[in-house]
Design an enzyme around this catalytic site. Sequence first.
Site, PDB file in Angstrom:
ATOM      1  N   CYS A 243       0.938  -1.104  -0.032  1.00 47.25           N
ATOM      2  CA  CYS A 243      -0.213  -0.006   0.065  1.00 47.25           C
ATOM      3  C   CYS A 243       0.862   1.139  -0.068  1.00 47.25           C
ATOM      4  O   CYS A 243       1.203   1.614  -1.067  1.00 47.25           O
ATOM      5  CB  CYS A 243      -0.919  -0.012   1.231  1.00 47.25           C
ATOM      6  SG  CYS A 243      -2.416   0.950   0.854  1.00 47.25           S
TER       7      CYS A 243
ATOM      8  N   GLU B  97      -1.578  -9.124   3.443  1.00 51.01           N
ATOM      9  CA  GLU B  97      -1.629  -9.822   4.738  1.00 51.01           C
ATOM     10  C   GLU B  97      -2.912 -10.006   5.539  1.00 51.01           C
ATOM     11  O   GLU B  97      -2.787 -10.996   6.273  1.00 51.01           O
ATOM     12  CB  GLU B  97      -0.888  -8.920   5.737  1.00 51.01           C
ATOM     13  CG  GLU B  97      -1.610  -7.477   6.376  1.00 51.01           C
ATOM     14  CD  GLU B  97      -1.260  -6.492   5.152  1.00 51.01           C
ATOM     15  OE1 GLU B  97      -0.852  -6.524   4.200  1.00 51.01           O
ATOM     16  OE2 GLU B  97      -1.201  -5.013   5.706  1.00 51.01           O
TER      17      GLU B  97
ATOM     18  N   HIS C  16      -3.627  -5.021   0.450  1.00 51.91           N
ATOM     19  CA  HIS C  16      -3.178  -5.673   1.894  1.00 51.91           C
ATOM     20  C   HIS C  16      -3.224  -7.256   1.878  1.00 51.91           C
ATOM     21  O   HIS C  16      -4.201  -7.602   2.530  1.00 51.91           O
ATOM     22  CB  HIS C  16      -3.839  -4.928   3.024  1.00 51.91           C
ATOM     23  CG  HIS C  16      -3.585  -3.499   3.287  1.00 51.91           C
ATOM     24  ND1 HIS C  16      -2.545  -3.116   3.870  1.00 51.91           N
ATOM     25  CD2 HIS C  16      -4.139  -2.451   2.744  1.00 51.91           C
ATOM     26  CE1 HIS C  16      -2.741  -1.883   3.971  1.00 51.91           C
ATOM     27  NE2 HIS C  16      -3.563  -1.217   3.246  1.00 51.91           N
TER      28      HIS C  16
HETATM   29  N1  GLN Z   1      -1.712   6.774   3.064  1.00 49.76           N
HETATM   30  C1  GLN Z   1      -2.033   6.042   1.642  1.00 49.76           C
HETATM   31  C2  GLN Z   1      -3.371   6.004   1.118  1.00 49.76           C
HETATM   32  O1  GLN Z   1      -4.172   6.542   1.587  1.00 49.76           O
HETATM   33  C3  GLN Z   1      -1.619   4.248   1.878  1.00 49.76           C
HETATM   34  C4  GLN Z   1      -2.751   3.954   2.892  1.00 49.76           C
HETATM   35  C5  GLN Z   1      -2.283   2.506   3.214  1.00 49.76           C
HETATM   36  O2  GLN Z   1      -1.095   2.218   3.174  1.00 49.76           O
HETATM   37  N2  GLN Z   1      -3.340   1.692   3.687  1.00 49.76           N
HETATM   38  O3  GLN Z   1      -3.357   5.816  -0.055  1.00 49.76           O
END
Ligand code: GLN
Length: 557
Positions: free
Chosen positions: A382, A510, A508
């Site tokens: 992300c 995970e 994600h």
């Molecule tokens: N801050 C970034 C976004 O909002 C990444 C978000 C995250 O890593 N979950 O896109």
Amino acid sequence: MPAKYIFVTGGVVSSLGKGLAAASIGCLLESRGIKVNLMKFDPYLNVDPGTMSPFQHGEVFVTDDGAETDLDLGHYERFTHARLSRDNNWTTGRIYEQIIAKERRGDYLGKTVQVIPHVTNEIKTAMKKVAQDTDVVIVEIGGTVGDIESLPFMEAIRQMRQELGREQTLFVHVTLVPFIAAAQELKTKPTQHSVKELLSIGIQPDILLCRTDRFLSKEIKSKIALFCNVAEEAVITAKDVASVYEVPLVFANENVDTLALKYLHIQAKDRDLANWEDVVHRVYNPKDTVTIGIVGKYVEYEDSYKSLKEALVHGALAHNLKLQLNWIEAEGLETGDQSYEAQLEDYDGLLVPGGFGKRGIEGMLIAIRYAREKRVPYFGICLGMQTACIEYARNVVGLEEANSSEFDPATPHRVIYKLRELRGVEELGGTMRLGAWTCKIEAGTLAHRIYGTLEISERHRHRYEFNREYEEPLTAAGLKISGATPDGTYVEMVELPDHPHFIGCQFHPEFKSKPLEPHPLFRSFIGAAYEHGLKRKAQKETAEVEMFHRPERVAHR
Ligand code: GLN
């Protein structure tokens, strides 16, 4: 047959592992062919944990349907096959939100709306909703007995027993039996008081899971049984273990599942825990160690990256390795010279996890550049994918001011910008791009080799995206976009074809990794990291041998 319910409450102190206890009971019941579902009630007033700081609350776990939930749901999914959704996690805030909406619509027909029965009814309805097509629903009540805010939930489960009877409901209470060093004794009084507290709200526990650092003797068990009015066989030693994956085996040894089935009058086959035993065997018998550095805004705080840590453990288990995880505070890498290298050189692999806000971004970029140039396996999740794109734009393409509009709204090169579908949305709660979305993978890429398929579904939680206007310069310079949404709108995965293992994903992974099914991205990252580590060590040894044989060295001796 209608579903039966196991209610899990906790006493004495928080953090006794109720979530793990619920998940482990689920795991054991599944091993006996029982279909389980699990749910958690959180007695706080936030509608969901999505807007809470992970340093307050721990990780926000995301389900397929895009609910931002308590991290205990992560344990439930890792330990069982239950498929969880927003129906499986309720906060007081969300219960009240429903009731107030009904009241405003006039659904209560002029009645006074009260905690009993309206709030308790709403809680019971939520329990019954997840009970469809299930043999047993395990319901965890957050908080500790005696908390004012958990009372409506306690009252609701008391009513469930009243309504459904003994054969349909079971009360499991997780409590503490501390060893007091000064007396050299295990003390039962906190447990007695906790059960008394439960009794005062009309709940007599059936099974006591006693958290302790040593086995409870027969005497201690019978003392607790006598004072707490439970059967001696139902006083369970829930002894501390080094790996959470051992908890189901500890419970199995104490026959928790057999007791639960007996009390609930359920006939079931014998347990089959072979797979689980294999996982635990591998946890305790690794062939070697792999060392991973996570570069984040802060050093890890308790449970703020729970699923990530577990997924890395799963990846390591897949290679029979022990995971050595170190947190590297990103800001600490912003040294202004090359001295940060000393902080990065001893890792087999580097990872930048999800995160929000500007702090530490420059340090993350330093770590990513290091991984890219020194050919250290890199995995960006992300925020870690977004920063990998920024690093590439700055240091390879030469767009020095490249940034995300999240960190620098005025940047001339918004390589990462606000998701187009979220433009104009200011509200914070539940407004990110959340939950499972399909991603199409480009054939012949590392992503393709890792997944072995061209279409995947992964869970998301982000507000910013890769800006396709920068696709041309970045890909011309060598970055590969290896995954995108089926309509091509959003970039989902990037990689570097001329690097041993450099990959970033907008989602994600995970959240979907389990000990019995390690996620392919984590398995692959750990595999590459281990290989890199072996090479690194071999090179170091050769260098040392060469040093030793240098003539001037010999001359000095
Ligand atoms: N801050 C970034 C976004 O909002 C990444 C978000 C995250 O890593 N979950 O896109």
